[in-house]
Design a protein around this motif. Structure first.
Motif, short mmCIF file in Angstrom:
data_model
loop_
_atom_site.label_atom_id
_atom_site.label_comp_id
_atom_site.label_asym_id
_atom_site.label_seq_id
_atom_site.Cartn_x
_atom_site.Cartn_y
_atom_site.Cartn_z
N ARG A 108 0.80 -1.17 -0.05
CA ARG A 108 0.07 -0.13 -0.06
C ARG A 108 0.82 1.24 0.06
O ARG A 108 0.39 2.22 -0.46
CB ARG A 108 -0.88 -0.11 1.10
CG ARG A 108 -2.03 -1.07 1.03
CD ARG A 108 -2.88 -1.30 2.41
NE ARG A 108 -4.20 -1.92 2.06
CZ ARG A 108 -4.77 -2.23 3.34
NH1 ARG A 108 -4.35 -1.99 4.40
NH2 ARG A 108 -6.00 -2.87 2.77
N ARG A 110 3.52 1.58 -1.39
CA ARG A 110 4.48 1.93 -2.74
C ARG A 110 4.14 3.23 -3.66
O ARG A 110 3.00 3.77 -3.52
CB ARG A 110 4.32 0.69 -3.65
CG ARG A 110 4.97 -0.57 -3.69
CD ARG A 110 4.85 -1.85 -4.56
NE ARG A 110 5.58 -2.91 -4.28
CZ ARG A 110 5.69 -4.06 -4.73
NH1 ARG A 110 4.66 -4.45 -5.79
NH2 ARG A 110 6.37 -5.03 -4.27
N ARG A 112 2.54 5.34 -6.43
CA ARG A 112 1.18 4.98 -7.04
C ARG A 112 1.23 4.25 -8.38
O ARG A 112 0.60 3.30 -8.70
CB ARG A 112 0.42 6.34 -7.20
CG ARG A 112 -0.98 6.14 -8.10
CD ARG A 112 -1.59 7.47 -8.11
NE ARG A 112 -1.79 8.08 -6.79
CZ ARG A 112 -2.83 7.79 -5.97
NH1 ARG A 112 -3.79 6.90 -6.09
NH2 ARG A 112 -2.95 8.59 -4.76
N ARG A 115 1.84 0.60 -7.37
CA ARG A 115 1.06 0.17 -6.27
C ARG A 115 -0.11 -0.78 -6.91
O ARG A 115 -0.74 -0.46 -7.86
CB ARG A 115 0.35 1.17 -5.52
CG ARG A 115 -0.45 0.84 -4.41
CD ARG A 115 -0.93 2.14 -3.67
NE ARG A 115 -0.06 3.27 -3.52
CZ ARG A 115 -0.34 4.17 -3.39
NH1 ARG A 115 -1.78 4.82 -3.41
NH2 ARG A 115 0.49 5.16 -3.21
#
Length: 349
Positions: A108, A110, A112, A115
């Motif tokens: 979560r 990471r 965007r 992710r």
């Protein structure tokens, strides 16, 4: 559905040195770990094993030498970019998060662009909880778990990011003996299923010998010897390794012309391959045979069952030793016995 598997990588450590002021924690350490191999760093406190692990993970830097993971030089590579999973003795779980959120955390946070979607995160987390055999605990909080369950959560969280290398720093040190034994055997099975390259730091020789493909014995910032558990036990490089590994009696002797002789003729002379001079014979209890002898130099102080046989504690000639009865001999507490070394590893010093 992913369960934390990623391509295994090799690790190359060459000439790594680390100093803290005047103290040298690591001194020219070199070690190769093959892809998918399980290696244990074993040694007493202060031997440098945790420092080496932290350098591999990017939590500390080396003052000299190189570290390569998967063929890539790690100089200047931050910990979060190394593809390494860490598991600590303290678990390091977030107490305000439930099990599901703890395992999902690394995914979560990471960036965007990297992710995973929420559905993929949920799928991966649940697959990992099934893998570590606690699928029913995803909504519990760390304070509601046993120590063994918390360690499984910590392992699942480390695997969630699909690391290429798993680093374990005394992961079972806070657990009681029975749970520790059960979990380390479970961990070895998990490592084989996932196929991840794994390096374990431990001071527990039983733990290292049971789970690792190879063991690197460390002392005073150096790797004294690395090899399979069998090699280390049968062919120790020096007296430190011989004394640190396995259960062995230490019996002083002197070697001359290929024969070890013992003070006060405590044991019969023993042919050996060792240089002349003062030495120590490392003799395991099952290699030290006792037979009743009214003129013997030793007295049996204790008799206790050991597996399918019997273990003796004997004393005499300034020594207290563990031995076994000679085949067919009936030995009782208080008996006077003589001893014979069936085999021994005799090393200088």
């Amino acid at each position: 559905m992913s369960t934390g598997r990623s391509e295994a990588v090799g690790v190359e450590v060459a000439g790594v040195t680390r100093r803290y002021g005047e103290a040298e924690a690591l001194s020219g350490v070199s070690l190769s770990v093959a892809p998918g191999e399980f290696v244990a760093l074993l040694g007493p406190s202060g031997s440098g094993k945790t420092t080496l692990l932290r350098i591999l993970g990017g939590l500390e830097h080396a003052d000299a030498g190189t570290v390569a993971i998967g063929g890539r030089d790690m100089a200047g590579v931050a910990a979060r970019h190394r593809g390494v999973g860490f598991v600590f003795q303290s678990y390091a779980l977030f107490r305000h998060m439930d099990v599901f959120s703890n395992v999902a955390f690394g995914l979560r946070v990471r960036p965007r662009a990297r992710r995973p979607a929420a559905a993929e995160v949920a799928s991966r987390v649940r697959a990992l909880l099934a893998l570590v055999q606690i699928p029913e605990m995803e909504r519990r909080y760390p304070d509601q778990l046993s120590g063994g369950q918390r360690q499984r959560v910590a392992l699942a969280r480390a695997l969630a990011i699909e690391p290429s290398l798993l680093l374990l720093d005394e992961p079972f040190g806070a657990l009681d003996a029975q749970v520790r034994k059960e979990l380390r055997l479970w961990l070895r099975g998990l490592q084989e299923r996932v196929g991840i390259t794994t390096i374990l730091v431990t001071h527990d020789q039983d733990e290292a010998m049971e789970v690792a493909d190879r063991v690197a014995v460390m002392r005073r910032g150096r790797i004294v010897q690395a090899g399979t558990p069998e090699t280390l036990l049968e062919n120790p490089a020096d007296a430190f390794v011989a004394g640190f590994l396995g259960e062995a009696n230490r019996i002083p002797c002197a070697v001359a012309a290929g024969v070890a002789r013992f003070a006060d003729d405590a044991l019969p002379p023993l042919p050996v391959r060792a240089p002349d001079g003062a030495a120590t014979a490392f003799v395991r209890p099952h290699e030290l045979a006792a037979r009743p002898d009214p003129g013997g130099a030793f007295t049996v102080r204790a008799v206790r069952p050991a597996g399918a046989g019997t273990r003796l504690v004997v004393s005499g000639a300034g020594l207290s030793l563990d031995a076994v009865p000679e085949a067919g001999a009936a030995v009782r507490r208080g008996d006077t016995v003589s001893l014979r070394a069936v085999a021994a590893r005799v090393l200088p010093g």
